[in-house]
Design an enzyme around this catalytic site. Structure first.
Site, PDB file in Angstrom:
ATOM      1  N   LYS A  26      -3.347   5.089   5.136  1.00  0.00           N
ATOM      2  CA  LYS A  26      -4.485   5.853   4.601  1.00  0.00           C
ATOM      3  C   LYS A  26      -5.335   6.369   5.750  1.00  0.00           C
ATOM      4  O   LYS A  26      -5.761   7.532   5.769  1.00  0.00           O
ATOM      5  CB  LYS A  26      -5.341   4.949   3.693  1.00  0.00           C
TER       6      LYS A  26
ATOM      7  N   THR B  44      -0.684  -0.909   4.440  1.00  0.00           N
ATOM      8  CA  THR B  44      -0.767   0.414   3.827  1.00  0.00           C
ATOM      9  C   THR B  44      -2.115   1.056   4.164  1.00  0.00           C
ATOM     10  O   THR B  44      -2.225   2.280   4.163  1.00  0.00           O
ATOM     11  CB  THR B  44      -0.599   0.337   2.293  1.00  0.00           C
TER      12      THR B  44
ATOM     13  N   LYS C   8      -3.978 -11.426  10.473  1.00  0.00           N
ATOM     14  CA  LYS C   8      -4.435 -10.043  10.660  1.00  0.00           C
ATOM     15  C   LYS C   8      -5.369  -9.913  11.866  1.00  0.00           C
ATOM     16  O   LYS C   8      -5.687  -8.841  12.321  1.00  0.00           O
ATOM     17  CB  LYS C   8      -5.125  -9.543   9.394  1.00  0.00           C
TER      18      LYS C   8
ATOM     19  N   LYS D  95      -9.292  -4.854   5.515  1.00  0.00           N
ATOM     20  CA  LYS D  95      -8.138  -5.530   4.933  1.00  0.00           C
ATOM     21  C   LYS D  95      -8.578  -6.932   4.546  1.00  0.00           C
ATOM     22  O   LYS D  95      -9.665  -7.365   4.934  1.00  0.00           O
ATOM     23  CB  LYS D  95      -6.981  -5.586   5.927  1.00  0.00           C
ATOM     24  N   ARG D  96      -7.734  -7.646   3.801  1.00  0.00           N
ATOM     25  CA  ARG D  96      -8.074  -9.032   3.484  1.00  0.00           C
ATOM     26  C   ARG D  96      -8.298  -9.817   4.768  1.00  0.00           C
ATOM     27  O   ARG D  96      -7.695  -9.522   5.809  1.00  0.00           O
ATOM     28  CB  ARG D  96      -6.937  -9.671   2.681  1.00  0.00           C
TER      29      ARG D  96
ATOM     30  N   HIS E  50       7.272  -9.048  -0.056  1.00  0.00           N
ATOM     31  CA  HIS E  50       6.096  -8.458   0.608  1.00  0.00           C
ATOM     32  C   HIS E  50       5.491  -9.319   1.700  1.00  0.00           C
ATOM     33  O   HIS E  50       4.411  -8.988   2.202  1.00  0.00           O
ATOM     34  CB  HIS E  50       5.000  -8.154  -0.412  1.00  0.00           C
TER      35      HIS E  50
HETATM   36  C1  26W Z   1       1.021 -16.487  -4.755  1.00  0.00           C
HETATM   37  C2  26W Z   1      -0.006 -16.016  -3.851  1.00  0.00           C
HETATM   38  C3  26W Z   1       0.322 -14.701  -3.285  1.00  0.00           C
HETATM   39  C4  26W Z   1      -0.365 -13.594  -3.746  1.00  0.00           C
HETATM   40  C5  26W Z   1      -0.090 -12.351  -3.218  1.00  0.00           C
HETATM   41  C6  26W Z   1       1.295 -14.572  -2.330  1.00  0.00           C
HETATM   42  C7  26W Z   1       1.568 -13.337  -1.810  1.00  0.00           C
HETATM   43  C8  26W Z   1       0.879 -12.238  -2.252  1.00  0.00           C
HETATM   44  C9  26W Z   1       1.182 -10.864  -1.713  1.00  0.00           C
HETATM   45  C10 26W Z   1       2.660 -10.670  -1.520  1.00  0.00           C
HETATM   46  C11 26W Z   1       0.423 -10.594  -0.470  1.00  0.00           C
HETATM   47  C12 26W Z   1       0.381  -9.143  -0.144  1.00  0.00           C
HETATM   48  O1  26W Z   1      -0.403  -8.408  -0.706  1.00  0.00           O
HETATM   49  N1  26W Z   1       1.213  -8.695   0.781  1.00  0.00           N
HETATM   50  C13 26W Z   1       1.063  -7.374   1.338  1.00  0.00           C
HETATM   51  O2  26W Z   1       1.862  -6.452   0.627  1.00  0.00           O
HETATM   52  C14 26W Z   1       1.635  -5.120   1.087  1.00  0.00           C
HETATM   53  C15 26W Z   1       2.417  -4.188   0.200  1.00  0.00           C
HETATM   54  O3  26W Z   1       3.766  -4.286   0.450  1.00  0.00           O
HETATM   55  C16 26W Z   1       2.018  -4.984   2.549  1.00  0.00           C
HETATM   56  O4  26W Z   1       1.687  -3.699   2.969  1.00  0.00           O
HETATM   57  C17 26W Z   1       1.268  -6.014   3.388  1.00  0.00           C
HETATM   58  O5  26W Z   1       1.743  -5.980   4.709  1.00  0.00           O
HETATM   59  C18 26W Z   1       1.455  -7.401   2.800  1.00  0.00           C
HETATM   60  O6  26W Z   1       0.635  -8.341   3.477  1.00  0.00           O
END
Ligand code: 26W
Length: 810
Positions: free
Chosen positions: A658, A654, A552, A546-547, A358
């Site tokens: 929406k 995503t 971003k 978004k975060r 992701h």
């Molecule tokens: C370990 C820390 C950590 C926590 C969460 C590393 C990475 C993440 C996630 C992978 C971050 C995340 O939410 N990524 C997002 O995933 C969405 C669903 O696929 C995508 O639409 C977003 O572009 C992506 O940033």
């Protein structure tokens, strides 16, 4: 037996029973909260019964099941979706009105289940909805965090984090299964002993054992028989009280074990896209993996009595690398406990697992310190070493002598355990979440792996639960769709395409426009109730939700706003269309730059608010504590959707889907899913700007010197000067330094200044287009019509057919 389709009278009776049994009152005496809980309990009973029936059917037909492993499920509220999906909302409304309440009253009593950070967790939640709606047998596994993602307070523009207490109120959905508890082991020493019968036994000494207790939540499908189960694990110590220590008077130590176990399911790590390598996080991950794999094995054995057919009946999906320890854990159980040969077990494992990546940000790629790992998980460490050795031998065959390449691909190297490599090696399929992202994975992040296993790499573009994000959160637009194209799109979202036929129908266009306006009023009222802020609903609602992360580029948006603000300061009579910029974003608590950007937005909001003439034309609103429920009200009201990440960095996005589905027009870069959204909606119906991913790459290699973009641009010069002076009494000179790189420093790696001018121009044309109401509404309608492809139903079918090989059970 629970009645699955109760009428209003029966619902009323069920509610009275719950109220009397759990709260000792009647509906006349009950509080709104009590009535909410009673309502949720009755829905939970229906779902549990339905799930039982579905499970029976799956067992009878011997259907293959999918298990979705994820550290996060950002569920939001459940009552409305469950009631609507079950088709019981009208009957409940009737029953409740007899008690003097509306469903809407009760919906707001439910706390958001915020067991996720952002995109990844929300995707998992959307996927559960589609899995049940499409009748796939599915279970999600995660942790029952006592505290979800923190609550955000803004104090003088600064984000302050408060604990998110969701269980009182959220726990009505959870069914504790104390009869399905598993033991998870940490630490200690292991050694292997050969038994006289030729079997190897693994002996554990001094390990700490704790229990994983499942809490099950049922997730209804829409117009289907399927009900998905989300199993959330809570940790508890086995012997949560050491009587020996207690009787020696060592009360605190007697409690210690219990406290340690508690910590595991205490709180969700609040950083997305950044790993810290903390021991507690590793502990959480193994806890989730071990408990879930044991549970899968137990379920399977109870139906089939053998594991020989495990790979035919079970697919396990790793949602990012966080649950990758499932791979060695399944190896451990197959080899140590069921005595399969290594080779046989490994074949099964590869057939069972699939993995989705992701993010391409290097700071998010998980690695663990090898020593720490070995101490905490000695047996899993041994297994990973074995996987690694065998892999290196295999890679040597393909790249003989190329140690450099092999050392990049192996799982254990340079004192680190690399989870992404383990996930790729132990799965039969690896996918990214948009076409562009999957290409980047093949071309760079997993380039060497792609050469080794070309057939393993694929793409599934993300999708959203369109029933939640369109049908239920935008009922007026859904009503218009029902009237014009029929209700088929609710089950089959590609039918949204039919709506394009109405792109030139003045009556439909006018209704579409009026609905957007009503939704803006609705959001504005909500904001007034919540924060006392009044919005001009005739202004353009320009939304970035978004975060908060540098990539971003909320900062790019802020720079442009500052430019408009300076124009208005020069000339308050400037003839521009009133614009309201709405932001919702949480920053990871330790992420200083992200917090500074929040502060900048808040200070801009404050300063503009203090200039009565300017605020008629320009407004900035930073929403405190943006969450799923806020999104459900805000998304239908948006005019412009800001998707402005640096190309190549946003895996998919995503939120963009929406907003598109709800008729907002995208202002964005060619990044993530924007690329495919543009292809679906047509270039003329979006505003695309900025460097492409390839151009970003070139600029990076050449060396990005932000000064080049800045020194030729007077407007940017003025914006930087304004940042230095600051807003609302706070200087943001540090942000100028960040953007320009300081004396020797490297400038902003996300290249805000490189894209600034094209962003500004695109924004200007976007605002101009808004002025042409007929053209704008047509574009917006065509966006809704083109959004069917971005429904999670489509994504889930692709996963089911291509990776999991599972079939719906009808
Ligand atoms: C370990 C820390 C950590 C926590 C969460 C590393 C990475 C993440 C996630 C992978 C971050 C995340 O939410 N990524 C997002 O995933 C969405 C669903 O696929 C995508 O639409 C977003 O572009 C992506 O940033």
């Amino acid at each position: 037996m629970t009645n699955l389709k109760p009428n209003a009278a029966e619902i009323k009776e069920n509610l009275e029973i719950k109220l009397s049994r759990f709260f000792g009152c009647t509906s006349a005496e009950a509080s709104k909260e009590q009535l909410y809980k009673a309502t949720a309990m009755t829905v939970r009973d229906i779902l549990t019964e339905k799930r039982g029936n579905f499970k029976k059917k799956v067992n009878q037909t011997g259907g293959k099941r999918v298990y979705y492993m994820c550290m996060e499920f950002l569920l939001g509220r459940s009552l409305k979706t469950n009631l609507c999906n079950l088709g019981l909302d009208k009957d409940y409304e009737e029953a409740l009105s007899a008690m003097g309440y509306t469903l809407e009253d009760l919906y707001t009593c439910e706390p958001d289940a915020g067991l996720g950070n952002g995109g990844l967790g929300r995707l998992a939640a959307c996927f559960m909805d589609s899995l049940s709606s499409l009748d796939y047998p599915a279970t999600g596994f995660s942790i029952c965090y006592e505290y979800g993602l923190f609550k955000q307070k803004i104090v003088d523009g600064i984000q302050v984090e408060l604990p998110d207490v969701w269980l009182p109120g959220g726990d009505v959905w959870l069914v504790p299964r104390t009869d399905r508890v598993f033991t998870v082991r940490f630490g200690g020493r292991v050694h292997e002993e050969w038994k006289p019968d030729g079997r190897m036994e693994v002996i554990y000494e001094g390990a700490e054992e704790l229990e994983a207790v499942p809490y099950d939540m049922m997730i209804s499908g829409s117009d289907s028989e399927g009900v998905s189960r989300l199993r959330l694990w809570k940790a508890r110590s086995i012997q949560n009280f050491n009587m020996g220590l207690f009787s020696q008077g060592q009360y605190a130590r007697a409690m210690e074990e219990a406290t340690n176990a508690d910590a595991i399911s205490k709180v969700l790590y609040p950083a997305d896209n950044h790993t810290e390598g903390k021991l507690l996080r590793l502990t959480q991950q193994y806890f989730l993996c071990s408990a879930s794999i044991q549970s899968i094995i137990r379920d399977h054995m109870s139906v089939y009595g053998t594991l020989d057919n495990l790979a035919d009946k079970v697919a396990i999906h790793l949602n990012d690398t966080h649950p990758t320890l499932c791979i060695p854990e399944l190896m451990r159980i197959l080899v140590d406990e069921y005595f399969y040969s290594w080779d046989r077990a490994w074949e099964m494992v590869k057939e069972i697992f699939s993995y989705t990546n992701h993010t391409v940000l290097p700071e998010a790629l998980e690695t663990w310190n090898e020593d720490l790992f070995r101490l905490k998980l000695p047996r899993i460490y041994d297994i990973i070493k074995e996987i690694n050795e065998r892999f290196c031998r295999e890679a040597w065959q393909v790249f003989p002598g190329n140690w450099q390449r092999i050392s990049k691909m192996c799982v254990v190297g340079y004192g680190q355990i690399r989870m992404a490599n383990l996930a790729v090696i132990g799965s039969h399929s690896v996918n990214g979440v948009s076409k562009l992202h999957s290409t980047i994975l093949k071309d760079s992040v997993f380039k060497d792996f792609y050469r080794l296993y070309p057939g393993r790499f694929d793409n599934v573009t993300n999708g959203i639960a369109h029933r939640r994000w369109l049908c239920y959160s935008n009922p007026k637009l859904a009503g218009l769709l029902d009237e014009t194209i029929g209700t088929g799109y609710r089950k089959n979202p590609v039918e949204l395409a039919e709506f394009a036929k109405f792109a030139d129908d003045p009556t439909v266009l006018e209704r579409f426009r009026a609905i957007k306006h009503e939704n803006k009023e609705n959001f504005s009222n909500h904001l007034y109730r919540r924060a006392g802020i009044r919005l001009d609903t005739h202004a353009v609602f320009d939304v970035q939700i978004k975060r908060l992360h540098e990539y971003k580029r909320q900062l790019l948006n802020a720079l442009n706003i500052i430019g408009i603000y300076l124009d208005l300061k020069d000339n308050p009579d400037l003839d521009i269309r009133p614009q309201t910029f709405i932001f919702g974003a949480k920053a990871a608590p330790g992420y200083q730059m992200a917090k500074r950007i929040i502060q900048l937005l808040c200070m801009l909001q404050k300063e503009i608010n203090n200039s009565p003439r300017i605020r008629e034309k320009l407004n900035v609103v930073f929403l405190e504590n943006y969450d799923v429920s806020t999104a459900e009200i805000l998304v239908p009201s948006a005019d412009i959707s800001e998707q402005i990440s640096l190309a190549g960095k946003e895996a998919s996005g995503t939120g963009c889907m929406k907003l598109m589905m709800n008729g907002a027009i995208t202002l964005g870069t060619l990044d993530g899913a924007n690329v495919e959204m543009q292809a679906a909606a047509g270039e003329e119906n979006m505003f695309i700007f900025g460097l492409t991913a390839a151009e970003v790459e070139q600029l990076w290699l050449r060396g990005y010197r932000s000064v080049e973009f800045y020194s030729n641009n007077n407007r940017l010069g003025r914006i930087m000067a304004a940042l230095n002076i600051g807003f609302g009494g706070e200087s943001f000179a540090d942000i100028t330094t960040y953007l320009l790189g300081g004396a020797y420093g490297i400038a902003d790696p996300y290249m805000c200044l490189a894209d600034f001018e094209s962003y500004r121009l695109a924004h200007e044309s976007c605002i101009k287009a808004y002025g042409d109401r007929a053209r704008w509404t047509r574009m917006a309608l065509l966006n809704t019509a083109a959004s069917g492809h971005f429904a999670a139903d489509r994504s889930i079918r692709e996963y089911a057919d291509r990776f999991w090989h599972i079939k719906p059970i009808h």
